[in-house]
Design a protein around this motif. Structure first.
Motif, PDB file in Angstrom:
ATOM      1  N   GLY A   1       0.804  -1.214   0.000  1.00  0.00           N
ATOM      2  CA  GLY A   1       0.000   0.000   0.000  1.00  0.00           C
ATOM      3  C   GLY A   1       0.834   1.260   0.000  1.00  0.00           C
ATOM      4  O   GLY A   1       2.051   1.233  -0.207  1.00  0.00           O
TER       5      GLY A   1
ATOM      6  N   ASP B   1      -2.867   4.671   2.444  1.00  0.00           N
ATOM      7  CA  ASP B   1      -3.497   3.411   2.860  1.00  0.00           C
ATOM      8  C   ASP B   1      -3.147   3.086   4.315  1.00  0.00           C
ATOM      9  O   ASP B   1      -3.992   2.591   5.069  1.00  0.00           O
ATOM     10  CB  ASP B   1      -3.039   2.267   1.956  1.00  0.00           C
ATOM     11  CG  ASP B   1      -3.487   2.442   0.516  1.00  0.00           C
ATOM     12  OD1 ASP B   1      -4.589   2.970   0.285  1.00  0.00           O
ATOM     13  OD2 ASP B   1      -2.706   2.064  -0.387  1.00  0.00           O
TER      14      ASP B   1
ATOM     15  N   ALA C   1      -5.682  -1.077   0.501  1.00  0.00           N
ATOM     16  CA  ALA C   1      -4.988  -0.734  -0.748  1.00  0.00           C
ATOM     17  C   ALA C   1      -5.713  -1.316  -1.951  1.00  0.00           C
ATOM     18  O   ALA C   1      -5.797  -0.674  -3.009  1.00  0.00           O
ATOM     19  CB  ALA C   1      -3.548  -1.228  -0.701  1.00  0.00           C
TER      20      ALA C   1
END
Length: 208
Positions: A25, A29, A94
């Motif tokens: 991510g 995120d 993500a």
């Protein structure tokens, strides 16, 4: 005040960035993953039920669009609750944001809200909506030190206003290798101190 709570969290940026990348991510995120657990802990602390997912409104920068100027779109992200592993939480978020960000950029900004009547309609809807529970925003700030009137700027925290029936806003700004997060909450509903303590803990877990 009796009805508004504010708290601040300040952490190193690079370790969070590395931890987020390791989980697949971004820093954004990671912030969303930490906020998800912070909201869950705060709800439990105040005796509220915790939904399976917590819907958040997250602004997305857009390319310049006609007269929109600094155009910003919005993506809706369902933050998962009940997941204790921060890396798994970052990965799940993500996967959602990759698609939601693209959709938000395709949709663009809401030009109607830039008119007088459009803004009034939006304010009316904001007091009655059930689509989102909180705002989360993350802005990349300058890496070089800033000076105001000869005084160095040591730390910076943005503060998100909470509007309509939304009771929590979390905003973050990166500056000089630090990530400054500010929590603004309806104190009648949630604890700013519990949110801040859990947010700091979760960001630390992602960083490690």
């Amino acid at each position: 005040s009796a009805h508004r709570g504010v708290a601040f969290v300040d952490v190193e940026l690079d370790p969070i960035s590395r931890g987020a990348r390791a989980a697949g991510g971004t820093v954004n995120d990671a912030l969303l993953a930490a906020v998800a657990m912070a909201v869950e802990k705060s709800l439990l602390a105040d005796g509220h039920p915790v939904p399976a997912a917590i819907p958040a409104s997250v602004p997305v920068a857009l390319p310049g669009r006609d007269r929109s100027g600094n155009a910003v779109g919005v993506m809706r992200v369902e933050l998962p609750s009940g997941e204790r592993d921060p890396a798994v939480r970052v990965a799940r978020i993500a996967a959602v944001t990759r698609t939601a960000k693209s959709e938000a950029r395709t949709q663009g900004t809401f030009e109607l809200t830039r008119t007088r009547w459009g803004s009034r309609l939006f304010a009316w809807l904001a007091r009655r909506q059930h689509f989102i529970a909180l705002f989360v925003t993350n802005v990349r700030g300058p890496e070089e030190p800033m000076v105001f009137g000869g005084a160095p700027l040591e730390r910076a925290w943005p503060l998100t206003p909470i509007q309509g029936n939304v009771r929590l806003g979390v905003s973050a700004l990166s500056y000089r290798g630090r990530l400054g997060c500010a929590i603004h909450v309806d104190a009648d509903a949630l604890s700013a101190d519990v949110l801040a303590a859990t947010l700091r803990d979760q960001l630390g877990r992602i960083a490690s």
